[in-house]
Design a protein around this motif. Structure first.
Motif, PDB file in Angstrom:
ATOM      1  N   ILE A   1       0.895  -1.145   0.000  1.00  0.00           N
ATOM      2  CA  ILE A   1       0.000   0.000   0.000  1.00  0.00           C
ATOM      3  C   ILE A   1       0.934   1.194   0.000  1.00  0.00           C
ATOM      4  O   ILE A   1       1.805   1.288   0.877  1.00  0.00           O
TER       5      ILE A   1
ATOM      6  N   LYS B   1      -1.323  -0.718  -4.235  1.00  0.00           N
ATOM      7  CA  LYS B   1      -2.637  -0.069  -4.212  1.00  0.00           C
ATOM      8  C   LYS B   1      -2.561   1.295  -3.551  1.00  0.00           C
ATOM      9  O   LYS B   1      -1.670   1.557  -2.743  1.00  0.00           O
TER      10      LYS B   1
ATOM     11  N   ASP C   1      -3.913   4.000  -0.887  1.00  0.00           N
ATOM     12  CA  ASP C   1      -4.472   3.846   0.447  1.00  0.00           C
ATOM     13  C   ASP C   1      -5.909   4.363   0.448  1.00  0.00           C
ATOM     14  O   ASP C   1      -6.336   5.065  -0.471  1.00  0.00           O
TER      15      ASP C   1
ATOM     16  N   HIS D   1     -11.653  -2.853  -0.527  1.00  0.00           N
ATOM     17  CA  HIS D   1     -11.128  -2.479   0.782  1.00  0.00           C
ATOM     18  C   HIS D   1     -12.325  -2.342   1.714  1.00  0.00           C
ATOM     19  O   HIS D   1     -13.466  -2.241   1.256  1.00  0.00           O
TER      20      HIS D   1
ATOM     21  N   GLN E   1      -0.093  -8.098   1.837  1.00  0.00           N
ATOM     22  CA  GLN E   1       0.334  -6.728   1.560  1.00  0.00           C
ATOM     23  C   GLN E   1       0.989  -6.086   2.764  1.00  0.00           C
ATOM     24  O   GLN E   1       0.587  -6.340   3.893  1.00  0.00           O
TER      25      GLN E   1
ATOM     26  N   GLY F   1       2.333  -2.076   3.851  1.00  0.00           N
ATOM     27  CA  GLY F   1       2.626  -0.674   3.555  1.00  0.00           C
ATOM     28  C   GLY F   1       3.872  -0.273   4.320  1.00  0.00           C
ATOM     29  O   GLY F   1       4.964  -0.143   3.763  1.00  0.00           O
TER      30      GLY F   1
END
Ligand code: CAP
Ligand code: MG
Length: 411
Positions: free
Chosen positions: A148, A176, A178, A266, A359, A361
């Motif tokens: 992210i 992706k 956020d 999401h 994932q 971030g």
């Protein structure tokens, strides 16, 4: 109440009812609370009403078929529901509507729901699904591994695209936006989408396939148009937040013919519904509805391992709902995200299996060596886990993973 909604022990035809399981906390006898619920959500209200005729009650009344401990099963006749294509708002108004506010019930949580075939057939499910995503990415077996873009907000389109490119060079298959980034002045949607498309094309020309989900979450009357624009600017995947935009938003993006890219779902705000173990809506019914509405990838939690509150058994149920073969839809790619870093990958995959998108971030952008090395650390952790090699062992020959393990450890 004139009529009794109690049908304890009755076996209903699963193709004639929507069956719900509720966890109820009440000071009243459970039968009384359950009757209040079934009445409110089907043919009754707080008092007897002269307009409720016997045949209306018989045809449309909810049936309480089981009470075991604090779990109450209610079957709502299929004719209580709209017959037009995929009417989630009306479905929710019955199975998860006024009941949350009834005085008779202190706390109530919708734990699970089963839909009859006729309602399931009103929905198309995912267009791409887990296998479609794997095909696009040319990654048949290994877990998908993504990031992210962080910080959540503030980066320019150019810097966002650079982040995506660096992530791809580090072996990530996915990235992706956020949830708080859509179309702000500092990072306009058009500029970001075109810049990221250039990064993805460059990666492709260098032999690496990658998807980035562009967040197009917006108001109902603009969502389709926004997604169409993003697609025309080069978006290869779009992201929508299901609880803030609504299930109908997921559905229109998945079903409208103009949208030809996968939909990443999401679930920001879900904690308001899912976190209290006694009140709200469990993620499982939300996951089932997301699949019906056509989400290709869906956040399901990190099996009790990451930064977000979540129970491993519930997250496991969510994953099972993504793959349940009995419902007749393509499988959804479950996404494990939230406080993930390389040292957690082996534990997450042990609980999720390989058919998952993991994932990170902070677990990428926080790597001391920068985004590319952060991405490499994540990719190496996934590779090691897939090969069955302990992370510490693999780290001996993979510097980026070693630094990640030194930085954050493993749980
Ligand atoms: C993760 C994330 C996701 C969460 C949402 C965040 O970032 O971008 O939104 O995964 O939770 O903003 O927290 P980090 P869930 O990797 O830096 O934690 O997936 O459970 O819906
Ligand atoms: Mg986020």
């Amino acid at each position: 109440m004139n009529y009794s909604y109690l049908h304890l022990g009755e076996k209903v035809d699963p193709d004639a009812y929507v069956v719900c399981e509720y966890r109820i906390t009440t000071d009243l006898p459970m039968t009384k609370a359950a009757e209040e619920l079934a009445a409110e959500q089907s043919t009754g209200t707080w008092t007897n009403i002269s307009t409720l005729e016997n045949d209306i009650f018989e045809k449309y009344g909810g049936r309480i078929t089981d009470i075991t401990g604090d779990i109450v099963t209610v079957a709502f006749p299929v004719d209580d529901f709209c017959t037009d294509v995929g009417a989630v708002p009306q479905i929710l108004s019955i199975i998860a509507g006024n009941l949350f506010g009834l005085h008779a019930i202190d706390k109530i949580r919708l734990e699970d729901v089963w839909f009859p075939r006729s309602i399931r057939e009103d929905f198309k499910g995912p267009k791409f699904g887990a296998s479609g995503l794997r095909k696009i990415l040319d990654r048949p077996e290994k877990p998908l591994v993504g990031t992210i873009v962080k910080p959540k907000i503030g980066l320019s389109p150019k810097d966002t695209a650079k982040y995506v490119y660096e992530s791809g060079k580090g072996g990530l298959t996915n990235s992706k936006d956020d949830e708080t980034l859509v179309d702000q002045k500092f990072c306009p949607l058009e500029d970001r989408t075109t810049a990221i498309a250039e990064s993805l094309d460059l990666l492709k020309s260098e032999g690496h396939k990658m998807l980035h989900a562009i967040n197009i979450s917006t108001s109902g009357h603009r969502i389709l148009e926004t997604a169409e624009k993003a697609q025309s600017w080069g978006a290869k995947q779009i992201m929508v937040d299901v609880l803030t935009c609504g299930f109908a938003a997921v559905q229109v993006l998945a079903e409208d013919r103009s949208i030809k890219v996968p939909v990443h779902v999401h679930r920001t705000m879900h904690g308001a519904m899912t976190r209290d173990p006694l009140h709200g809506i469990a993620m499982l019914p939300i996951a089932k509805l997301c699949r019906m509405c056509g989400g290709d990838a869906l956040h399901v939690g990190t099996l009790g391992i990451g930064k977000m509150e979540g129970r491993s058994d519930e997250d496991r149920d969510n994953i099972d709902a993504c793959f349940d073969t009995s419902v007749g839809y393509k499988e959804v790619m479950p996404v494990c995200s939230g406080g993930v870093y390389p040292g957690l990958i082996d534990k997450i995959v042990a609980a999720s299996g390989n058919n998952v998108q993991i994932q990170a971030g902070g677990g990428v952008a926080g790597h001391p060596g920068g985004v590319r090395k952060g991405a490499l650390g994540m990719s190496q952790a996934v590779d090691a886990t897939f090969l069955g090699i302990p992370l510490n062992e693999y780290a001996k020959t993979h510097d980026e993973l070693r630094t990640a393990l030194e930085t954050w450890g493993s749980k």
